[in-house]
Design an enzyme around this catalytic site. Structure first.
Site, mmCIF file in Angstrom:
data_model
loop_
_atom_site.group_PDB
_atom_site.id
_atom_site.type_symbol
_atom_site.label_atom_id
_atom_site.label_comp_id
_atom_site.label_asym_id
_atom_site.label_seq_id
_atom_site.Cartn_x
_atom_site.Cartn_y
_atom_site.Cartn_z
ATOM 1 N N GLN A 272 2.611 -1.851 -9.921
ATOM 2 C CA GLN A 272 2.984 -2.689 -8.783
ATOM 3 C C GLN A 272 1.774 -2.922 -7.884
ATOM 4 O O GLN A 272 1.527 -4.042 -7.428
ATOM 5 C CB GLN A 272 4.104 -2.030 -7.982
ATOM 6 C CG GLN A 272 4.531 -2.818 -6.750
ATOM 7 C CD GLN A 272 5.157 -4.140 -7.094
ATOM 8 O OE1 GLN A 272 6.175 -4.192 -7.784
ATOM 9 N NE2 GLN A 272 4.582 -5.233 -6.603
ATOM 10 N N CYS B 63 7.788 -5.983 -2.949
ATOM 11 C CA CYS B 63 7.817 -5.616 -4.366
ATOM 12 C C CYS B 63 9.133 -5.967 -5.037
ATOM 13 O O CYS B 63 9.210 -6.002 -6.270
ATOM 14 C CB CYS B 63 7.504 -4.131 -4.542
ATOM 15 S SG CYS B 63 8.624 -3.037 -3.655
#
Length: 286
Positions: A125, A245
């Protein structure tokens, strides 16, 4: 071959190499005829789809493995799971509850192990985040980034290390009880969201209640309520891009208007999960 369990495993040079690989649309087929195990103790739309497609783009065959199929840490030890999967696959990727399971897997096999998420870090991520910022801001050196909300989590931790590695300046804004407990030197932590976003080019947030924290929901919502990223907070930044995210809980950590604004980069960020995964998988094979 090497492992990617944390952002520190890459270091500044490794991050630069992964980003360069991620930006190449065609890396050939280094995984042709090879399998990649994708062990998921926790479900995820973005992680599964981005990683599977990254494997396919490299010519490999991804095998999605649900938690019931291996019983990681219950039916079989992490070491035995790793040894078994290494019989069939050239890379083992895992999304786990306990980071120590990943560490134990690396000790049991010479095949590279890639962290798809653990309670400690979310390195792929962070790579997608940095790739997105690089595309939108060009120069990462000295770039000001603000993270607002619950900062004591895996996403903020990986982001902190990634920002330092590329020379960006990160400020975390959170209540004292949700500060990043092991923040690296060079990362600022403040109480005031307005202070954090001042002159920031990117404003980042994450959900306030993650999987496994439902029993803390009321406490978290009350403490983090003043840290919602809304239009007023974004206006205090330097014409900033918004990052998340995902998945997002609209009306909680962020407003619908911010998510859907022209300065929201969340879908570019989501797509970059695939490109970052492709670069990372190619890198561990070098």
């Amino acid at each position: 071959m090497t492992n990617i369990l944390t952002v520190a495993d890459l270091g500044p040079a490794g991050i630069a190499e992964v980003l360069a690989l991620a930006e190449q649309p065609d890396l050939g087929r280094p995984l042709a005829g090879k399998g990649v195990a994708l062990v998921f103790q926790k479900p995820s739309a973005r992680t599964r789809n981005s990683t599977e497609m990254a494997v396919v783009q490299l010519g490999g065959h991804p095998v999605y493995i649900q938690k019931e199929e291996v019983g990681l840490g219950s039916r079989e030890t992490a070491e035995d799971v790793a040894r078994t999967l290494a019989c069939y696959h050239d890379i083992i990727c895992a999304r786990v509850m306990d980071h120590d399971d990943l560490v134990r897997m690396t000790g049991a096999t010479a095949k590279p192990v890639v962290n798809l998420l653990s309670d400690k870090e979310h390195p792929l991520q962070a790579l997608a985040d940095v790739l997105t910022m690089k595309q939108l801001a060009d120069n990462l050196q000295g770039l000001k980034i603000a993270y607002v909300g619950d900062a004591d989590n895996n996403v903020a931790r990986s982001l902190a290390h990634a920002c330092l590695a590329v020379g960006a300046e990160l400020t975390l804004a959170s209540p004292s009880q949700y500060r990043l407990s092991d923040a690296p030197d060079g990362v600022r932590q403040v109480d005031d969201p307005a202070e954090a976003v001042r002159r920031a080019r990117f404003v980042y947030t994450d959900v306030w209640v993650s999987m496994g924290q439902d029993n803390e929901a009321r406490e978290r919502m009350q403490a983090l309520g003043p840290y919602q990223v809304d239009e007023a907070l974004m206006a205090k930044a330097d014409d900033a891009w918004f990052l998340h995210c995902l998945p997002a809980r609209r009306g909680e950590e962020v407003t619908h208007g911010v998510l859907e604004s022209p300065k929201s980069a969340i879908w570019r960020q989501a797509e970059n999960r695939m490109h970052a995964a492709r670069g990372a998988l190619a890198w561990v094979l070098l």
